[in-house]
Design an enzyme around this catalytic site. Structure first.
Site, short mmCIF file in Angstrom:
data_model
loop_
_atom_site.label_atom_id
_atom_site.label_comp_id
_atom_site.label_asym_id
_atom_site.label_seq_id
_atom_site.Cartn_x
_atom_site.Cartn_y
_atom_site.Cartn_z
N PRO A 160 0.83 -1.20 0.00
CA PRO A 160 0.00 0.00 0.00
C PRO A 160 0.87 1.25 0.00
O PRO A 160 1.84 1.35 0.74
CB PRO A 160 -0.80 -0.13 1.30
CG PRO A 160 -0.82 -1.59 1.59
CD PRO A 160 0.50 -2.10 1.10
N GLU A 161 0.52 2.20 -0.85
CA GLU A 161 1.25 3.45 -0.95
C GLU A 161 0.40 4.57 -0.37
O GLU A 161 -0.63 4.31 0.27
CB GLU A 161 1.64 3.70 -2.41
CG GLU A 161 2.47 2.56 -3.00
CD GLU A 161 2.81 2.75 -4.47
OE1 GLU A 161 2.85 3.91 -4.94
OE2 GLU A 161 3.04 1.74 -5.16
N HIS A 196 -4.88 -15.18 9.87
CA HIS A 196 -4.00 -14.03 9.70
C HIS A 196 -4.46 -12.82 10.51
O HIS A 196 -4.00 -11.70 10.27
CB HIS A 196 -3.85 -13.64 8.23
CG HIS A 196 -3.36 -14.75 7.36
ND1 HIS A 196 -2.22 -15.47 7.63
CD2 HIS A 196 -3.87 -15.27 6.21
CE1 HIS A 196 -2.03 -16.38 6.69
NE2 HIS A 196 -3.02 -16.29 5.82
#
Length: 273
Positions: free
Chosen positions: A2-3, A92
């Protein structure tokens, strides 16, 4: 990974849900995702604290807990999600913050590179890269003059330079490719070769590309979702990234993929000089 647009979208989707809420309890399922504390110490420092604000710096999520600051780094596949009530946690799921009056803030990570850091507010500590971040590309500090100075005398190729978080915070592989295409600049050019007019154009399109991606709630290829579990919609608006062999939206020549600084890099060799 993710940016900036994706992390900004996560923060925006969570801010209304968690701001002002008190952390009533902590459930640490996988202690290794606590990068700074044992589960007992982490719980001691956050339980009973109110989430005063939620923000972003570069690719980091910052939760203001008063005297403490909780830093979440999503890295490759991390997710920070809000759920309205207790549930059976899926695989997770690693850390759960139970909020007073109901609701859970949940950290999930399939690949395991991300994690949570806790530090004194305004103090040292946290991820090493956080203190070294350059200016935010959508902030007033990121001026044309700053960018021209950052490029001056640098023989580094322009793409790796823009990926350097100490030069500009939050850009990654997706949006550097998109920005360089929008600016008509070949990613392998030396930074010092850019003329002032090219630097000005690059500065302008960085803001345009990032704002457009934020408006589309980021780009989802695999695991990225916002704080409500919704995928981003920007993938269908990308001009060159992961469009190898497809026609350039400007000239029709097939988009190319090359390897640059260890990264897959997408460009139109006709449109990008």
């Amino acid at each position: 990974m993710p940016e900036l647009p994706e992390v900004e979208t996560v923060v925006a989707s969570l801010r209304e849900k968690v701001t002002g809420r008190i952390i009533a309890a902590v459930e640490v399922i996988s202690p290794r995702f606590l990068r700074s504390d044992t589960p007992e110490e982490f719980a001691r420092q956050v339980v009973g604290r109110r989430i005063l604000a939620l923000g972003r710096r570069g690719k980091y999520i910052l939760a203001d807990l008063g005297e403490r600051e909780l830093i979440v780094h999503l890295m490759m596949s991390g997710r920070l999600l809000w759920f309205p009530g207790e549930r059976e946690w899926e695989r997770h799921t690693h850390v759960v913050l139970h909020l007073a009056d109901g609701g859970e803030l949940v950290y999930q990570d399939a690949r395991g590179f991300g994690g949570l850091h806790l530090r004194p507010k305004g103090g040292v500590g946290g991820p090493p890269g956080l203190a070294r971040l350059g200016p935010e590309p959508l902030s007033e500090a990121f001026t044309v003059e700053y960018l021209i100075t950052a490029l001056a005398g640098r023989r580094t190729r322009i793409k790796p330079l823009l990926l350097d978080q100490e030069v500009v915070a939050g850009l990654g592989n997706i949006y550097v490719d998109e920005c360089l295409f929008a600016a008509g600049i070949h990613p392998a050019r030396a930074a010092l070769s850019l003329q002032p007019a090219e630097a000005q154009r690059l500065h302008r399109v960085i803001g345009e590309v990032l704002r457009e991606a934020i408006a589309h709630r980021g780009t989802t290829f695999a695991t990225y979702v916002d704080g409500a579990g919704r995928q981003g919609e920007h993938a269908r608006h990308l001009r060159v990234f992961r469009r190898t062999g497809q026609p350039c939206p400007r000239c029709g020549q097939p988009v190319e993929r090359i390897r640059l600084a260890g990264r897959g890099t997408h460009l139109c060799s006709r449109c990008q000089a």
